[in-house]
Design an enzyme around this catalytic site. Sequence first.
Site, PDB file in Angstrom:
ATOM      1  N   ARG A  91      93.734  -8.653  -1.584  1.00  0.00           N
ATOM      2  CA  ARG A  91      93.297  -9.646  -0.725  1.00  0.00           C
ATOM      3  C   ARG A  91      93.503  -9.298   0.956  1.00  0.00           C
ATOM      4  NH1 ARG A  91      95.695 -13.876  -3.874  1.00  0.00           N
ATOM      5  NH2 ARG A  91      94.630 -14.068  -5.909  1.00  0.00           N
ATOM      6  N   ARG A 122     100.368 -24.407 -16.136  1.00  0.00           N
ATOM      7  CA  ARG A 122     100.227 -24.110 -14.824  1.00  0.00           C
ATOM      8  C   ARG A 122      98.670 -24.174 -14.587  1.00  0.00           C
ATOM      9  NH1 ARG A 122      98.870 -18.553 -12.046  1.00  0.00           N
ATOM     10  NH2 ARG A 122      99.329 -19.096  -9.977  1.00  0.00           N
ATOM     11  N   GLU A 142     108.964 -19.033 -12.098  1.00  0.00           N
ATOM     12  CA  GLU A 142     108.024 -20.242 -12.077  1.00  0.00           C
ATOM     13  C   GLU A 142     108.079 -20.764 -13.260  1.00  0.00           C
ATOM     14  OE1 GLU A 142     105.224 -16.900 -10.059  1.00  0.00           O
ATOM     15  OE2 GLU A 142     104.200 -18.894  -9.502  1.00  0.00           O
ATOM     16  N   ASN A 145     100.338 -20.547 -19.084  1.00  0.00           N
ATOM     17  CA  ASN A 145      99.703 -19.986 -17.882  1.00  0.00           C
ATOM     18  C   ASN A 145      98.394 -19.257 -18.147  1.00  0.00           C
ATOM     19  OD1 ASN A 145      98.837 -19.104 -15.550  1.00  0.00           O
ATOM     20  ND2 ASN A 145     100.602 -18.078 -14.942  1.00  0.00           N
ATOM     21  N   HIS A 186     100.992 -20.740  -4.924  1.00  0.00           N
ATOM     22  CA  HIS A 186     102.363 -20.258  -5.315  1.00  0.00           C
ATOM     23  C   HIS A 186     103.369 -21.625  -4.945  1.00  0.00           C
ATOM     24  CE1 HIS A 186     101.098 -16.012  -4.037  1.00  0.00           C
ATOM     25  NE2 HIS A 186     101.062 -15.977  -5.468  1.00  0.00           N
TER      26      HIS A 186
END
Length: 401
Positions: A243, A93, A386, A11, A182
């Site tokens: 965010r 990823r 993940e 990743n 996600h």
Amino acid sequence: MSGATRVLVLNAGSSSVKYQLIDMLDGSRLASGLAERIGEGNGRLVHTPLSGVRRESLQAFPDHDAALKAVAEELAADGVGLDSPELAAIGHRVVHGGKRFTAPTLITDEVLAEIRRLIPVAPLHNPANITGIEVARSLRPDLPQVAVFDTAFHATMPEYAARYAIDKAVADEHRVRRYGFHGTSHQYVSRAAAHLLGKDPAEVNVIVLHLGNGGSASAVAGGVCVDTSMGLTPLEGLVMGTRSGDVDPGVVFHLHRVGGLTIDEIDELLNRRSGLLGLCGDNDMREIMRRASEGDADAKLAFDTYIHRLRKYIGGYYAVLGRVDAIAFTAGVGENAAPVREAATAGLEELGIAVDPELNSVRSGEARVISPQYSRVAVAVVPTDEELEIAQQTFALVHTA
Ligand code: AMP
């Protein structure tokens, strides 16, 4: 079928590379780690081998190439290097797969070029992912490398959920639509929630709440994503660590025309200085809950705003799905913050949603149901994984290719 059963999951972020080496025979982690502060002159590599004894080294990583080579050396020192015959593939990823990539994809020059073509819609993420792929390919050009996209699970969203109600031709020209992110986590968690209930994922409808520093909700019907809260970029939807989540697009015009902020400044404001951080100066939920419990008004407002938005999505996705079998909380906040789970579901008994305070307060790394027996909707905590999902998808692809 060869005897190679290991998958290296990479990743690559803009200044870091996270990795896990997973044996697909039993899902065990042979090694994991993080190379960080790439390009900053004060790099650090933390490597945890199967033995569990962490090794930390400080060394400058001028670029991703240097960082990945250092990772490869650490793996080799443990006898599980990139040249090991047991290594079946590398799974990457990749944040944005656009409309084209709706499933894990074997990386070729053409695929890489297409991921590059998506940079305008993912300028913060895809470039680093591409660099990671390029370096890994240069280290093992013969090994299958697979891209697993954060957007792919959401590709099943019906057109009316993926569209923004703006001029269709303009939207199409600029590839403006809701992609969602996600996805690997939503896929893993929705399936794990079904298994926790002893059911086939195809039989259950699940609302997944991925609440980490970034956050997103999804509505999953029979294993298929039908809506998600993030959009063209990861900015839409829930209140997140830094965010804003949903805002009236008019806010942007106002800040520009009346406030005099440039577009880049507004981008930075909404992505990095908003959300919980913008509301109270902290983006760590632990700190916010602590401050709120001591009567800090800003922290309480941040918590309440976060919860209010979350409840709106739970209600919205309940209506989208019609019947909900499970609500699954996951990621840093979802897995650890019992007060968030309690507040997000409070007073929803009429919808068949309830949380047992005692079950909710249990701390565990295992997937678990936290609703009482009588609750029509199972509320669950499902730790996300993940990396394992990326490894499984990579391995499955390599073995069917
Ligand atoms: P993630 O992005 O999934 O790694 O989640 C990171 C976030 O999880 C942090 O910013 C914290 O807000 C939150 N978090 C981690 N541990 C806890 C905890 N024990 N209680 C509440 N929030 C937590």
